[in-house]
Design a protein around this motif. Structure first.
Motif, PDB file in Angstrom:
ATOM      1  N   LYS A 309      -7.071  -8.278  -7.894  1.00 57.87           N
ATOM      2  CA  LYS A 309      -6.689  -9.191  -6.808  1.00 57.87           C
ATOM      3  C   LYS A 309      -5.390  -8.793  -6.090  1.00 57.87           C
ATOM      4  CE  LYS A 309     -10.041 -12.241  -7.494  1.00 57.87           C
ATOM      5  NZ  LYS A 309     -10.858 -11.268  -8.248  1.00 57.87           N
ATOM      6  N   ASN A 310      -4.573  -7.935  -6.724  1.00 57.38           N
ATOM      7  CA  ASN A 310      -3.264  -7.637  -6.113  1.00 57.38           C
ATOM      8  C   ASN A 310      -3.362  -7.130  -4.687  1.00 57.38           C
ATOM      9  OD1 ASN A 310      -2.620  -7.795  -8.924  1.00 57.38           O
ATOM     10  ND2 ASN A 310      -0.672  -6.845  -8.367  1.00 57.38           N
ATOM     11  N   THR A 311      -2.365  -7.499  -3.878  1.00 60.02           N
ATOM     12  CA  THR A 311      -2.290  -7.008  -2.502  1.00 60.02           C
ATOM     13  C   THR A 311      -2.085  -5.494  -2.525  1.00 60.02           C
ATOM     14  OG1 THR A 311      -0.979  -8.989  -2.196  1.00 60.02           O
ATOM     15  CG2 THR A 311      -1.115  -7.491  -0.338  1.00 60.02           C
ATOM     16  N   LYS A 391      15.224  18.587  22.511  1.00 58.97           N
ATOM     17  CA  LYS A 391      15.980  18.791  21.275  1.00 58.97           C
ATOM     18  C   LYS A 391      15.085  18.572  20.050  1.00 58.97           C
ATOM     19  CE  LYS A 391      20.251  16.970  19.372  1.00 58.97           C
ATOM     20  NZ  LYS A 391      20.992  15.749  19.282  1.00 58.97           N
ATOM     21  N   LEU A 392      15.301  19.381  19.010  1.00 57.27           N
ATOM     22  CA  LEU A 392      14.587  19.155  17.740  1.00 57.27           C
ATOM     23  C   LEU A 392      15.624  18.836  16.675  1.00 57.27           C
ATOM     24  CD1 LEU A 392      12.167  22.231  17.721  1.00 57.27           C
ATOM     25  CD2 LEU A 392      11.541  19.865  18.125  1.00 57.27           C
ATOM     26  N   GLU A 393      15.466  17.705  16.001  1.00 60.64           N
ATOM     27  CA  GLU A 393      16.398  17.403  14.910  1.00 60.64           C
ATOM     28  C   GLU A 393      15.642  17.467  13.587  1.00 60.64           C
ATOM     29  OE1 GLU A 393      19.021  13.881  14.869  1.00 60.64           O
ATOM     30  OE2 GLU A 393      19.822  14.885  16.663  1.00 60.64           O
ATOM     31  N   ILE A 394      16.172  18.244  12.660  1.00 57.64           N
ATOM     32  CA  ILE A 394      15.398  18.530  11.444  1.00 57.64           C
ATOM     33  C   ILE A 394      16.115  18.024  10.193  1.00 57.64           C
ATOM     34  CG2 ILE A 394      14.463  20.445  10.043  1.00 57.64           C
ATOM     35  CD1 ILE A 394      14.770  21.771  13.128  1.00 57.64           C
ATOM     36  N   THR A 395      15.365  17.345   9.329  1.00 60.20           N
ATOM     37  CA  THR A 395      15.903  16.942   8.023  1.00 60.20           C
ATOM     38  C   THR A 395      14.980  17.526   6.953  1.00 60.20           C
ATOM     39  OG1 THR A 395      16.297  14.815   9.092  1.00 60.20           O
ATOM     40  CG2 THR A 395      16.766  14.936   6.738  1.00 60.20           C
ATOM     41  N   THR A 396      15.571  18.269   6.033  1.00 58.15           N
ATOM     42  CA  THR A 396      14.732  18.836   4.961  1.00 58.15           C
ATOM     43  C   THR A 396      14.783  17.938   3.725  1.00 58.15           C
ATOM     44  OG1 THR A 396      16.606  20.139   4.251  1.00 58.15           O
ATOM     45  CG2 THR A 396      15.010  21.254   5.646  1.00 58.15           C
ATOM     46  N   ASN A 397      13.887  18.238   2.777  1.00 59.73           N
ATOM     47  CA  ASN A 397      13.878  17.551   1.471  1.00 59.73           C
ATOM     48  C   ASN A 397      13.801  16.032   1.568  1.00 59.73           C
ATOM     49  OD1 ASN A 397      14.023  20.021   0.179  1.00 59.73           O
ATOM     50  ND2 ASN A 397      16.239  20.088   0.434  1.00 59.73           N
ATOM     51  N   VAL A 398      12.769  15.572   2.234  1.00 63.19           N
ATOM     52  CA  VAL A 398      12.537  14.124   2.268  1.00 63.19           C
ATOM     53  C   VAL A 398      11.249  13.806   1.500  1.00 63.19           C
ATOM     54  CG1 VAL A 398      13.747  13.769   4.465  1.00 63.19           C
ATOM     55  CG2 VAL A 398      11.270  14.183   4.483  1.00 63.19           C
ATOM     56  N   ALA A 399      11.145  12.543   1.072  1.00 62.70           N
ATOM     57  CA  ALA A 399       9.954  12.107   0.322  1.00 62.70           C
ATOM     58  C   ALA A 399       9.250  11.000   1.091  1.00 62.70           C
ATOM     59  CB  ALA A 399      10.375  11.600  -1.044  1.00 62.70           C
ATOM     60  N   ILE A 400       7.920  11.027   1.018  1.00 64.87           N
ATOM     61  CA  ILE A 400       7.140   9.918   1.580  1.00 64.87           C
ATOM     62  C   ILE A 400       6.850   8.961   0.422  1.00 64.87           C
ATOM     63  CG2 ILE A 400       4.992   9.238   2.722  1.00 64.87           C
ATOM     64  CD1 ILE A 400       4.745  12.092   3.771  1.00 64.87           C
ATOM     65  N   ILE A 401       7.160   7.697   0.625  1.00 65.81           N
ATOM     66  CA  ILE A 401       6.819   6.672  -0.367  1.00 65.81           C
ATOM     67  C   ILE A 401       5.725   5.828   0.276  1.00 65.81           C
ATOM     68  CG2 ILE A 401       7.707   4.746  -1.771  1.00 65.81           C
ATOM     69  CD1 ILE A 401       9.313   7.305  -2.264  1.00 65.81           C
ATOM     70  N   ALA A 402       4.623   5.608  -0.439  1.00 69.60           N
ATOM     71  CA  ALA A 402       3.528   4.840   0.173  1.00 69.60           C
ATOM     72  C   ALA A 402       3.056   3.733  -0.751  1.00 69.60           C
ATOM     73  CB  ALA A 402       2.368   5.769   0.499  1.00 69.60           C
ATOM     74  N   LEU A 403       2.794   2.584  -0.151  1.00 71.01           N
ATOM     75  CA  LEU A 403       2.162   1.473  -0.883  1.00 71.01           C
ATOM     76  C   LEU A 403       0.702   1.483  -0.501  1.00 71.01           C
ATOM     77  CD1 LEU A 403       5.159   0.159  -0.552  1.00 71.01           C
ATOM     78  CD2 LEU A 403       3.901  -1.875  -1.193  1.00 71.01           C
ATOM     79  N   ILE A 404      -0.173   1.363  -1.490  1.00 64.19           N
ATOM     80  CA  ILE A 404      -1.599   1.454  -1.190  1.00 64.19           C
ATOM     81  C   ILE A 404      -2.345   0.282  -1.805  1.00 64.19           C
ATOM     82  CG2 ILE A 404      -3.679   2.869  -1.559  1.00 64.19           C
ATOM     83  CD1 ILE A 404      -1.232   5.128  -1.758  1.00 64.19           C
ATOM     84  N   GLY A 405      -3.322  -0.239  -1.060  1.00 67.10           N
ATOM     85  CA  GLY A 405      -4.166  -1.307  -1.602  1.00 67.10           C
ATOM     86  C   GLY A 405      -4.915  -1.994  -0.472  1.00 67.10           C
ATOM     87  N   SER A 406      -6.228  -2.174  -0.663  1.00 66.66           N
ATOM     88  CA  SER A 406      -7.005  -2.779   0.429  1.00 66.66           C
ATOM     89  C   SER A 406      -6.629  -4.246   0.633  1.00 66.66           C
ATOM     90  CB  SER A 406      -8.510  -2.648   0.149  1.00 66.66           C
ATOM     91  OG  SER A 406      -8.785  -3.104  -1.143  1.00 66.66           O
ATOM     92  N   GLY A 407      -6.002  -4.880  -0.371  1.00 67.87           N
ATOM     93  CA  GLY A 407      -5.594  -6.279  -0.234  1.00 67.87           C
ATOM     94  C   GLY A 407      -4.448  -6.475   0.750  1.00 67.87           C
ATOM     95  N   MET A 408      -3.833  -5.372   1.218  1.00 69.93           N
ATOM     96  CA  MET A 408      -2.739  -5.495   2.191  1.00 69.93           C
ATOM     97  C   MET A 408      -3.263  -5.892   3.569  1.00 69.93           C
ATOM     98  SD  MET A 408      -0.584  -2.181   1.039  1.00 69.93           S
ATOM     99  CE  MET A 408       0.081  -1.775   2.618  1.00 69.93           C
ATOM    100  N   ARG A 409      -4.580  -5.633   3.770  1.00 73.26           N
ATOM    101  CA  ARG A 409      -5.181  -5.897   5.076  1.00 73.26           C
ATOM    102  C   ARG A 409      -5.008  -7.378   5.445  1.00 73.26           C
ATOM    103  NH1 ARG A 409     -10.549  -3.710   4.280  1.00 73.26           N
ATOM    104  NH2 ARG A 409      -9.758  -1.608   4.465  1.00 73.26           N
ATOM    105  N   GLY A 410      -4.334  -7.654   6.528  1.00 72.92           N
ATOM    106  CA  GLY A 410      -4.193  -9.030   7.001  1.00 72.92           C
ATOM    107  C   GLY A 410      -3.244  -9.886   6.173  1.00 72.92           C
ATOM    108  N   THR A 411      -2.574  -9.310   5.174  1.00 80.80           N
ATOM    109  CA  THR A 411      -1.636 -10.117   4.381  1.00 80.80           C
ATOM    110  C   THR A 411      -0.268 -10.113   5.052  1.00 80.80           C
ATOM    111  OG1 THR A 411      -2.823  -9.464   2.400  1.00 80.80           O
ATOM    112  CG2 THR A 411      -0.647 -10.429   2.067  1.00 80.80           C
ATOM    113  N   VAL A 412       0.228 -11.309   5.304  1.00 86.24           N
ATOM    114  CA  VAL A 412       1.514 -11.424   6.004  1.00 86.24           C
ATOM    115  C   VAL A 412       2.651 -11.215   4.999  1.00 86.24           C
ATOM    116  CG1 VAL A 412       2.939 -12.995   7.386  1.00 86.24           C
ATOM    117  CG2 VAL A 412       0.439 -13.074   7.559  1.00 86.24           C
ATOM    118  N   GLY A 413       3.720 -10.576   5.446  1.00 86.96           N
ATOM    119  CA  GLY A 413       4.945 -10.538   4.634  1.00 86.96           C
ATOM    120  C   GLY A 413       5.087  -9.328   3.732  1.00 86.96           C
ATOM    121  N   VAL A 414       4.110  -8.384   3.766  1.00 86.73           N
ATOM    122  CA  VAL A 414       4.225  -7.204   2.894  1.00 86.73           C
ATOM    123  C   VAL A 414       5.461  -6.390   3.278  1.00 86.73           C
ATOM    124  CG1 VAL A 414       3.130  -5.045   2.176  1.00 86.73           C
ATOM    125  CG2 VAL A 414       1.749  -7.094   2.451  1.00 86.73           C
TER     126      VAL A 414
END
Ligand SMILES: Nc1ncnc2c1ncn2[C@@H]1O[C@H](COP(=O)(O)OP(=O)(O)O)[C@@H](O)[C@H]1O
Ligand SMILES: N[C@@H](CC(=O)OP(=O)(O)O)C(=O)O
Length: 467
Positions: A309-311, A391-414
């Protein structure tokens, strides 16, 4: 049942694990028809990539040193894992043949002074060529008939897009199903090398990092498997990387769509195309632990029955990326700007992982892998800088953080919960995107903030209490 069981590098890199797997396959094959797919042993693909770097730097002796490191690792595993002396001798002889070929390849590449995409694929496919011989010999040693086959030998035919090839499914289906059925009729277990196939001219091609998962599902689809099991060193897909979050929980069931999102954002390093071959045939996949087979792992299907059930179901991360902020006043209100940027990147074979445009249209920000950053920046600089880009501004060594879950669809406040938790931990966010499917919400932080960000979100969404 017809089963494809894929063992990742983490499962086949120690003697006791190799012997345990051989026993496992021997016993499962009494009830099921099995194709084993193997990755290279841990670290071998990285070593092969380092060989190519040494060749580029004209450092032949370093390349040869790395080749002997790979040689010694496999010979030692062979000597310790295979008990019957005739089998062990035969295996060592075959491994030696591969090593001679590897050294000859290094010689050739050094002589030509170039590492082409084609020679690179040939080089990095050696890891799986070695591991299949080891695992197949261990299955023979346990008393079950088995033969090793490379992706090319089993019949995986691909396009010629070296480094990121795709199977030509109709041809592959004909060839793989024939090879597999012949071996099943001889009660022989095929041990197939993942990660690679061959194009129509017979040149070895690879699918990209983590590609053995894709090999397993391709073969599974071709042989009409009932199930596909991906075996590694974790119980299945978890709510976060257990190496970062100690109380991460196992997800018992997820949908294909959720699993694809998790794969794209780094959960368990599954190859992003892995699920493609399963979709039309709706073949269920289990992600399981080689060392804890009593646990059923994670079941991935079209529509999970006991949907959690989790979002949010998972917080994943992909580290070691580069962020490029593309700026220019003349980008504002100019149709085709984005098209030109992405066309330029596509021409250079760059995979863009995240995109965002600010509403004033004066900047487009993209994230690519660190390894693609140099190529991406020089392509943009050569083609567009001074024209539509200022102009191109470049930042190296970054991480993508992702939240995943189909329950997020249409849920307010995530979003407010996410950024509230991130702010509390004083982590700076440099880019945010949400897919229109609302299956994921992703943002970018510094590599060094990865663990803190993942833990903060795991706590904020109480993922340790997931059912
Ligand atoms: N959400 C997640 N669930 C499970 N494992 C994860 C997750 N995110 C990252 N991992 C990491 O993925 C590792 C397995 O990676 P993988 O490359 O698939 O192994 P293998 O080489 O056996 O195929 C685990 O050891 C774990 O630390
Ligand atoms: N050996 C390849 C393919 C692979 O899938 O590996 P693993 O299953 O160990 O992630 C790689 O390292 O990319």
């Amino acid at each position: 049942m017809r089963l494809v069981i894929k063992y990742g590098g983490t499962s086949i890199s120690a003697t006791k694990d190799i012997q345990a797997i051989a026993k496992q396959i021997n016993s499962l094959s009494k009830k099921h028809q099995i194709v084993v797919v193997c990755s290279a042993t841990s670290g071998t693909t990285d070593d092969l990539i380092e060989i190519s770097e040494s060749i580029k730097k004209e450092n032949k002796s370093k390349a040869e040193q790395l080749a002997s490191k790979i040689t010694n690792r496999h010979k030692q595993l062979a000597k310790q894992s295979i008990k019957k002396s005739d089998l062990q001798k035969k295996l060592l002889r075959k491994l030696d043949e591969d090593f001679s070929e590897l050294l000859a390849l290094i010689d050739g590449m050094v002589l030509l002074g170039e590492v082409t995409a084609r020679s690179m694929d040939y080089l990095i496919s050696f890891g799986e060529r070695l591991s299949i011989k080891l695992i197949s010999a261990a299955i023979n040693d346990s008393g079950k008939k088995s033969i090793p086959l490379t992706g090319k030998e089993v019949g995986i035919i691909t396009d010629s897009n070296f480094g990121e090839s795709k199977p030509l499914m109709d041809t592959t289906r004909l060839r793989v199903s024939k090879t597999v059925d012949d071996l099943f009729s001889k009660k022989t277990v095929p041990v197939v090398g993942g990660f690679a196939g061959a194009d129509q001219h017979g040149h070895v091609t690879t699918f990209g990092r983590g590609g053995s998962d894709y090999s397993a599902t391709t073969i599974g689809s071709c042989m009409k498997a009932d199930e596909i099991w991906l075996m590694s060193d974790v119980d299945g897909l978890m709510t976060a990387d257990p190496k970062i979050v100690k109380n991460a929980k196992l997800l018992k069931e997820v949908s294909y769509i959720e699993a694809v999102e998790m794969a794209m954002f780094g959960a368990k390093q599954i190859h992003p195309r892995t699920f493609e071959p399963l979709l039309s045939k709706k073949i269920p996949m289990k992600i399981r632990n080689s060392f804890n087979v009593k646990n059923e792992g994670t079941l991935v299907t079209v529509s999970p029955s006991a949907s959690v059930k989790n979002t949010v179901k998972c917080v994943s991360n992909v580290q070691n990326n580069g962020l490029i902020d593309i700026r220019g006043g003349s980008m504002v209100g100019t149709p085709g700007t984005a098209a030109k940027i992405f066309e330029t990147l596509a021409k250079s074979g760059i995979n863009v992982m995240m995109i965002s445009q600010n509403p004033s249209e004066s900047s487009i920000t993209i994230v690519v892998k660190n390894t693609d950053l140099d190529k991406a920046v020089s392509a943009l600089e050569m083609e567009l800088l001074g024209k539509i880009i200022k102009k191109l501004e470049i930042t190296t060594n970054v991480a993508i953080i992702a939240l995943i879950g189909s329950g997020m669809r249409g849920t307010v406040g995530v979003a407010s919960r996410v950024f509230g938790a991130i702010e509390k931990n004083k982590i700076n966010v440099s880019m945010i995107t949400q897919g229109s499917s609302e299956l994921n919400l992703a943002f970018v932080v510094k590599n060094s903030d990865t663990s803190a960000a993942v833990r903060a979100l795991h706590d904020a969404f109480e993922l340790d209490k997931i059912n």
